[in-house]
Structures are given as structure tokens and as C-alpha cells.
Scaffold this motif. Structure first.
Motif, PDB file in Angstrom:
ATOM      1  N   LYS A 111       0.836  -1.204   0.000  1.00  0.00           N
ATOM      2  CA  LYS A 111       0.000   0.000   0.000  1.00  0.00           C
ATOM      3  C   LYS A 111       0.868   1.250   0.000  1.00  0.00           C
ATOM      4  N   ASP A 129       1.000   4.151  -2.805  1.00  0.00           N
ATOM      5  CA  ASP A 129       0.816   5.553  -2.427  1.00  0.00           C
ATOM      6  C   ASP A 129       2.008   6.396  -2.885  1.00  0.00           C
ATOM      7  N   TYR A 162       1.873   6.889  -6.636  1.00  0.00           N
ATOM      8  CA  TYR A 162       0.862   7.895  -6.960  1.00  0.00           C
ATOM      9  C   TYR A 162       1.391   9.306  -6.687  1.00  0.00           C
TER      10      TYR A 162
END
Length: 184
Positions: free
Chosen positions: A6, A10, A13
Motif C-alpha cells: 500500500k 501511495d 501515486y
């Protein structure tokens, strides 16, 4: 292990988002500095820029057009990027960046302000985010008063007119040059 995956997503992104904003910001700086390399680097080689129906340029040709327009119409210009919205879907992003452009007129005593938005489709190719299609809106044009928006010279440019509903160009997905838009 899911937490690490995760965090990696993140981080990817955030890195993409930052690279997109850097592209938009360096383009604005290229305008103000008449920097052909900065302006050209913001576009993919097959990228397109629409500054009104009368000014659709390929990315590699955009800098010469923009520099000539600015040199002929003002002593100085300043492109300010403000609100920046961005939707990333893999290697394609749709961004909307508000822009306030100040232009010092040739007389050196008067100034114009253009408020609008850069509505971009950016693509990540070879790990680099660049503009594939930019469409510019003009939402306000101020020169002492707003009556300039009714001038034939302005109307002839065919600039995109912003809307207060989902018919606005910023909602087009996928955005294309053939999208139906309101024009001044």
C-alpha cells in the motif's frame, strides 16, 4: 506485507502527481521566460495545444507560436498556476489547472489579466509525464472592465468558454479535440 504494498502504491501515486504538477509548472515558467526548451519539453512529440479554435499547434511548434504572440502583445507576462486538480488512471492523467496571466501592455502603463484553465490529458511514456492534449479556457479577461469579452477580435479567436455544469470541457473523458464545447 500488505502495508508495504500500500505504501509503495501511495508513493508511486505521489511521485506521478508531483511529476504532472512539475510539467504544468515548467510550462508556465517556459512562457514567462520565452524558454523554447521548457515549453517543448512539456509536450509529447505528437502532443497538441489548443489556445482557441484559431490556434491549434503541435507540441513541437507551440513555443514559437506562443513566444511570437507574447512578444507582439506585451512587454512582460506572468503565468500563475493556482488550483490544480488531477485524476490519474495508470499512464493517463486528466488535469485541470487554473491560470492567471498578467500581461504588461506595450505602453508599459496598462495591464491585462486573463483568468482561465489549462485542461490537460497527460500521458506517461517511457516513465515521463508530458502533455498529450491541452485545451485552454478563457473564463475572465480583464482590461479595466470585462467588456473586452464582446470584442470581435476576441470572439474571432474561438476560445473555449467555461460552463457551470458538467458540459464543461474539464469533464470530457476521454478528452479529444473533437469534443463539442461552448465558445465565446
Amino acid at each position: 506485507m500488505a502495508d508495504i504494498e500500500k505504501m509503495a502504491q501511495d508513493l508511486a501515486y505521489l511521485m506521478d502527481r508531483r511529476a504532472i504538477e512539475d510539467c504544468v509548472h515548467s510550462h508556465a515558467r517556459g512562457h514567462d521566460r520565452f524558454d523554447v526548451d521548457l515549453l517543448t519539453a512539456a509536450y509529447h512529440p505528437d502532443g497538441i495545444d489548443e489556445h482557441g479554435a484559431a490556434a491549434v499547434n503541435r507540441g513541437p511548434d507551440y513555443a514559437a507560436w506562443a513566444n511570437a504572440i507574447h512578444a507582439g502583445g506585451c512587454q512582460l507576462c506572468l503565468h500563475n498556476i493556482t488550483t490544480h486538480n488531477c485524476e490519474i488512471d495508470g499512464d493517463v492523467a486528466h488535469a485541470e489547472s487554473y491560470v492567471l496571466v498578467g500581461l504588461l501592455n506595450p505602453d508599459g502603463r496598462t495591464v491585462r489579466f486573463i483568468n482561465g484553465r489549462y485542461v490537460d490529458r497527460l500521458e506517461k511514456r517511457g516513465g515521463v509525464w508530458r502533455i498529450a492534449l491541452r485545451r485552454c479556457t478563457v473564463d475572465l479577461l480583464i482590461a479595466g472592465d470585462a467588456s473586452i469579452l464582446d470584442m470581435p477580435q476576441f470572439r474571432a479567436g474561438g476560445y473555449i468558454k467555461g460552463r457551470r455544469d458538467q458540459a464543461d470541457v474539464s469533464y470530457s473523458r476521454p478528452m479529444t479535440l473533437e469534443d463539442d464545447v461552448d465558445r465565446w
